[in-house]
Scaffold this motif. Structure first.
Motif, short mmCIF file in Angstrom:
data_model
loop_
_atom_site.label_atom_id
_atom_site.label_comp_id
_atom_site.label_asym_id
_atom_site.label_seq_id
_atom_site.Cartn_x
_atom_site.Cartn_y
_atom_site.Cartn_z
N ALA A 31 44.54 53.13 35.62
CA ALA A 31 45.22 53.19 36.91
C ALA A 31 44.26 52.85 38.05
O ALA A 31 44.61 52.10 38.97
CB ALA A 31 45.83 54.58 37.13
N LEU A 32 43.04 53.36 37.98
CA LEU A 32 42.05 53.08 39.03
C LEU A 32 41.63 51.61 39.03
O LEU A 32 41.53 50.98 40.09
CB LEU A 32 40.82 53.97 38.84
N GLN A 36 42.29 48.97 42.03
CA GLN A 36 41.17 48.28 42.66
C GLN A 36 41.40 46.77 42.66
O GLN A 36 41.19 46.09 43.67
CB GLN A 36 39.85 48.62 41.94
N VAL A 37 41.83 46.24 41.53
CA VAL A 37 42.12 44.81 41.45
C VAL A 37 43.30 44.47 42.37
O VAL A 37 43.28 43.45 43.08
CB VAL A 37 42.39 44.39 39.99
N HIS A 38 44.30 45.31 42.40
CA HIS A 38 45.50 45.13 43.25
C HIS A 38 45.10 44.96 44.72
O HIS A 38 45.65 44.11 45.42
CB HIS A 38 46.39 46.37 43.06
N TRP A 39 44.17 45.77 45.19
CA TRP A 39 43.75 45.71 46.59
C TRP A 39 42.92 44.46 46.90
O TRP A 39 42.82 44.07 48.06
CB TRP A 39 42.91 46.92 46.94
N ASN A 40 42.32 43.86 45.89
CA ASN A 40 41.36 42.79 46.14
C ASN A 40 41.74 41.43 45.58
O ASN A 40 40.97 40.48 45.70
CB ASN A 40 39.98 43.21 45.58
N SER A 48 52.66 37.70 42.70
CA SER A 48 53.14 38.10 41.37
C SER A 48 52.11 39.00 40.67
O SER A 48 52.48 40.00 40.04
CB SER A 48 53.48 36.89 40.51
N VAL A 49 50.83 38.67 40.78
CA VAL A 49 49.79 39.49 40.15
C VAL A 49 49.70 40.84 40.85
O VAL A 49 49.61 41.89 40.20
CB VAL A 49 48.44 38.75 40.14
N HIS A 50 49.76 40.83 42.17
CA HIS A 50 49.71 42.05 42.97
C HIS A 50 50.81 43.03 42.54
O HIS A 50 50.55 44.22 42.30
CB HIS A 50 49.86 41.65 44.44
N LEU A 51 52.02 42.54 42.41
CA LEU A 51 53.15 43.38 42.01
C LEU A 51 53.02 43.84 40.56
O LEU A 51 53.35 44.99 40.23
CB LEU A 51 54.46 42.64 42.22
N GLN A 52 52.56 42.96 39.71
CA GLN A 52 52.39 43.30 38.30
C GLN A 52 51.34 44.40 38.13
O GLN A 52 51.49 45.29 37.28
CB GLN A 52 51.97 42.04 37.55
N LEU A 53 50.32 44.38 38.95
CA LEU A 53 49.29 45.41 38.90
C LEU A 53 49.86 46.78 39.27
O LEU A 53 49.51 47.79 38.66
CB LEU A 53 48.12 45.04 39.82
#
Length: 156
Positions: A31-32, A36-40, A48-53
């Motif tokens: 989850a962490l 972290q990847v989602h924010w960056n 699409s990647v942001h939402l998938q994360l």
């Protein structure tokens, strides 16, 4: 101090407790890492990647609570403290700074593969001592494998 008594033998409780604790550590870290990847994440596939994360984060958080509560239910203290997670996770570190969308996908493919591998080992060791825990691990592994499939499809 033992507050909750388990019907499992001491040996079985140790096996199952270790499996649940390891699962908890991996899920909290997943989850962490995904957040972290989602924010960056940056790049042409950002959205699409942001939402998938976020989907991975939600899955990991939901299952971490289930795993921790199962541990408590059988008399094992769940430990999701930062130091415990940092020292026990199978997931590699996330690079600092902005993360290109293709790298974000690779990071999640690798993270999910590491967690799924360990979850399958936990499924095997809990089969005999505690089918209830095994069932929880099977369900969460199915969800993680679905995310792994989707991220692998992103990188094809």
């Amino acid at each position: 101090m033992t507050v909750v008594k388990s019907s499992l033998s001491d040996a079985d409780l140790k096996t199952v407790g270790n499996a649940l604790q390891g699962a908890l550590v991996d899920l909290v870290d997943l989850a962490l890492v995904a957040k972290q990847v989602h924010w960056n994440v940056v790049g042409p596939r950002f959205r699409s990647v942001h939402l998938q994360l976020d989907d991975v984060v939600a899955t990991a958080r939901t299952h971490s609570d289930t795993v921790a509560e199962r541990a408590s239910a059988i008399g094992v203290n769940p430990d999701g403290r930062a130091a415990t997670v940092a020292s026990g996770s199978a997931i590699g570190s996330v690079p600092e700074g902005w993360i290109k969308d293709t790298d974000a996908v690779r990071i999640l493919v690798d993270a999910l593969a590491a967690v799924v591998t360990r979850m399958r080992e936990r499924i095997d060791v809990t089969e005999e001592p505690d089918p209830v825990t095994q069932d929880i691990l099977i369900g969460l592994t199915a969800d993680l494998e679905k995310h792994a499939w989707m991220f692998q499809a992103e990188s094809a």
